[in-house]
Design a protein around this motif. Structure first.
Motif, PDB file in Angstrom:
ATOM      1  N   VAL A 115     -18.354 -18.951   0.252  1.00  0.00           N
ATOM      2  CA  VAL A 115     -17.683 -20.005  -0.516  1.00  0.00           C
ATOM      3  C   VAL A 115     -16.269 -20.230   0.044  1.00  0.00           C
ATOM      4  N   ALA A 116     -15.585 -19.128   0.360  1.00  0.00           N
ATOM      5  CA  ALA A 116     -14.223 -19.246   0.918  1.00  0.00           C
ATOM      6  C   ALA A 116     -14.262 -19.997   2.249  1.00  0.00           C
ATOM      7  N   ALA A 117     -15.274 -19.719   3.068  1.00  0.00           N
ATOM      8  CA  ALA A 117     -15.399 -20.404   4.362  1.00  0.00           C
ATOM      9  C   ALA A 117     -15.605 -21.901   4.125  1.00  0.00           C
ATOM     10  N   ARG A 119     -14.737 -23.663   1.597  1.00  0.00           N
ATOM     11  CA  ARG A 119     -13.501 -24.296   1.076  1.00  0.00           C
ATOM     12  C   ARG A 119     -12.441 -24.429   2.161  1.00  0.00           C
ATOM     13  N   SER A 120     -12.567 -23.611   3.213  1.00  0.00           N
ATOM     14  CA  SER A 120     -11.626 -23.703   4.339  1.00  0.00           C
ATOM     15  C   SER A 120     -12.181 -24.614   5.431  1.00  0.00           C
ATOM     16  N   CYS A 121     -13.238 -25.379   5.108  1.00  0.00           N
ATOM     17  CA  CYS A 121     -13.873 -26.326   6.055  1.00  0.00           C
ATOM     18  C   CYS A 121     -14.433 -25.596   7.267  1.00  0.00           C
ATOM     19  N   LEU A 122     -14.987 -24.391   7.057  1.00  0.00           N
ATOM     20  CA  LEU A 122     -15.513 -23.602   8.171  1.00  0.00           C
ATOM     21  C   LEU A 122     -17.009 -23.362   7.989  1.00  0.00           C
ATOM     22  N   SER A 123     -17.729 -23.479   9.091  1.00  0.00           N
ATOM     23  CA  SER A 123     -19.184 -23.292   9.074  1.00  0.00           C
ATOM     24  C   SER A 123     -19.559 -22.019   9.830  1.00  0.00           C
ATOM     25  N   GLY A 124     -20.679 -21.405   9.449  1.00  0.00           N
ATOM     26  CA  GLY A 124     -21.193 -20.228  10.172  1.00  0.00           C
ATOM     27  C   GLY A 124     -21.694 -19.156   9.223  1.00  0.00           C
ATOM     28  N   THR A 128     -25.356 -16.484   4.559  1.00  0.00           N
ATOM     29  CA  THR A 128     -25.094 -15.308   3.714  1.00  0.00           C
ATOM     30  C   THR A 128     -25.025 -15.675   2.231  1.00  0.00           C
ATOM     31  N   TYR A 129     -24.959 -16.963   1.943  1.00  0.00           N
ATOM     32  CA  TYR A 129     -24.810 -17.413   0.555  1.00  0.00           C
ATOM     33  C   TYR A 129     -26.065 -17.009  -0.222  1.00  0.00           C
ATOM     34  N   VAL A 206     -21.423 -28.246   4.846  1.00  0.00           N
ATOM     35  CA  VAL A 206     -21.568 -26.792   4.653  1.00  0.00           C
ATOM     36  C   VAL A 206     -22.090 -26.522   3.241  1.00  0.00           C
ATOM     37  N   ARG A 207     -21.492 -27.219   2.262  1.00  0.00           N
ATOM     38  CA  ARG A 207     -21.933 -27.044   0.861  1.00  0.00           C
ATOM     39  C   ARG A 207     -23.411 -27.422   0.705  1.00  0.00           C
ATOM     40  N   ALA A 208     -23.814 -28.510   1.356  1.00  0.00           N
ATOM     41  CA  ALA A 208     -25.204 -28.970   1.231  1.00  0.00           C
ATOM     42  C   ALA A 208     -26.158 -27.925   1.802  1.00  0.00           C
ATOM     43  N   ARG A 209     -25.781 -27.335   2.945  1.00  0.00           N
ATOM     44  CA  ARG A 209     -26.638 -26.301   3.565  1.00  0.00           C
ATOM     45  C   ARG A 209     -26.719 -25.067   2.648  1.00  0.00           C
ATOM     46  N   MET A 210     -25.568 -24.673   2.082  1.00  0.00           N
ATOM     47  CA  MET A 210     -25.569 -23.509   1.182  1.00  0.00           C
ATOM     48  C   MET A 210     -26.475 -23.760  -0.025  1.00  0.00           C
ATOM     49  N   ASP A 211     -26.378 -24.956  -0.585  1.00  0.00           N
ATOM     50  CA  ASP A 211     -27.195 -25.276  -1.769  1.00  0.00           C
ATOM     51  C   ASP A 211     -28.684 -25.273  -1.417  1.00  0.00           C
ATOM     52  N   THR A 212     -29.013 -25.802  -0.224  1.00  0.00           N
ATOM     53  CA  THR A 212     -30.422 -25.824   0.201  1.00  0.00           C
ATOM     54  C   THR A 212     -30.954 -24.403   0.328  1.00  0.00           C
TER      55      THR A 212
END
Ligand SMILES: Cc1cc2nc3c(=O)[nH]c(=O)nc-3n(C[C@H](O)[C@H](O)[C@H](O)COP(=O)(O)OP(=O)(O)OC[C@H]3O[C@@H](n4cnc5c(N)ncnc54)[C@H](O)[C@@H]3O)c2cc1C
Length: 307
Positions: A115-117, A119-124, A128-129, A206-212
């Motif tokens: 989540v921190a990544a 929010r910092s506009c970072l992908s990778g 792990t979510y 990034v958020r969309a990928r985490m939610d998926t």
């Protein structure tokens, strides 16, 4: 009963100073995702690296057995508990961000790090979510999911070597990552913090990928029961869950432990499961898969003996 000498007065003083929290005779079932395990003589939560290192030095000097855990989401504690000190790293949860690198304390949950990544506009770290472990546990295990692995992003780790008393940085090949393997499994090293090299990108993507990925977990995994995730490692390209399912073992139970009907790779605690139930079920699964497919499967979950 082990003679712990002045350990309790030491811990009490440290607790009064706010440097750690501790319990005696705490059931480990209350401290792990499987909800299995008898009482540990000591369960200790140091609140800083310094408190952790000083504690480990003291335990070693007094020859008191200890083990370090993150969130205990990949372990099977024993019905007889643990003689010695079980140490949890959740107090080591600092986070810094420099350019495209995030550095997190070993006790930080990897889901919070993801989540921190974002929010910092970072992908990778999207993969792990939803993994219910800590940074230290994920690095130790080289945790992975959905085509991602810790080894792809973990640039380095600061580790404490209790034998030499030194703190060192392990980077690149030093970490010796392999499938659910790392250098940390072969030494008594304690991971203090890890740095992750990420890429700047659009936070919405990034958020969309985490939610998926989270939705896939919710759809496929028995998250409404205690477990330690997938019990077995993959082997020779076989998906172990498929082998277990094809061997007709879905729903098989020993005591309170059951092969999940939803995901055959998971053993779930349906209520009151003991570590011996889980061990017996693991053995039944290994035998059935060997008999039917000639394949040896090995547990990924770490068994922690009482003595
Ligand atoms: C519902 C569920 C889903 C899961 N999904 C996944 C998944 O998708 N992918 C995956 O890989 N795993 C998965 N797991 C398993 C588990 O969450 C991971 O292996 C996770 O990385 C373990 O982290 P932890 O902090 O809980 O480690 P722990 O269980 O606390 O410890 C695991 C091992 O690491 C060692 N360790 C922990 N912290 C440190 C440290 N700071 N220094 C040295 N050694 C340390 C411990 O001694 C132990 O041997 C899942 C588990 C559950 C319950």
């Amino acid at each position: 009963m082990t003679d712990y000498g002045t350990l309790t007065p030491y811990l009490t003083t440290k607790r009064e100073r706010g440097e750690l929290a501790f319990w005696t005779d705490l059931p480990l079932s209350s401290c792990c995702s499987f909800k299995i395990g008898g009482p540990a003589d000591f369960v200790i939560y140091p609140k800083s690296e310094e408190a952790l290192i000083e504690l480990v030095q003291l335990l070693r000097a007094r020859e008191i057995r200890y083990n370090v855990f993150g969130n205990a989401s990949n372990v099977l504690f024993d019905d007889a508990g643990y003689r010695g000190a079980v140490i949890f790293t959740s107090g080591l949860c600092g986070l810094t961000c420099e350019d495209e690198t995030l550095t997190a304390g070993s006790g930080m949950p990897v889901t919070s790090l993801a989540v921190a990544a974002q929010r910092s506009c970072l992908s990778g770290l999207e993969f792990t979510y939803g993994i219910p472990g800590s940074v230290g546990g994920a690095v130790y295990m080289n945790a992975g999911a959905y085509e991602g692995e810790i080894k792809d992003v973990c640039r380095s780790s600061r580790v404490y070597n209790p034998v030499t008393g030194e703190v060192a940085v392990y980077s690149g090949a030093d970490q010796r990552f392999g499938y659910r393997e790392s250098a940390y499994m072969k030494a008594e090293l304690i991971i203090l913090s890890s740095s992750f090299s990420l890429r700047s990108t659009d936070p919405a993507a990034v958020r969309a990928r985490m939610d998926t990925l989270m939705q896939r977990r919710v759809d496929k995994q028995p998250l409404d029961f205690p477990s330690a995730g997938s019990v077995f490692k993959r082997v020779n390209g076989f998906y172990t869950a498929k082998l277990i399912e094809d061997a007709g073992l879905k729903g098989m139970s020993v005591g309170g432990a059951q092969v999940s009907e939803k995901h055959a790779g998971f053993i779930i605690n349906r209520g009151g499961a003991t570590s011996s139930d889980v061990h017996r079920l693991i053995e039944c699964i290994q035998n059935a898969v060997r008999d039917k497919f000639g394949v040896e499967i090995q547990p990924e979950v770490r068994t922690i003996p009482a003595l």
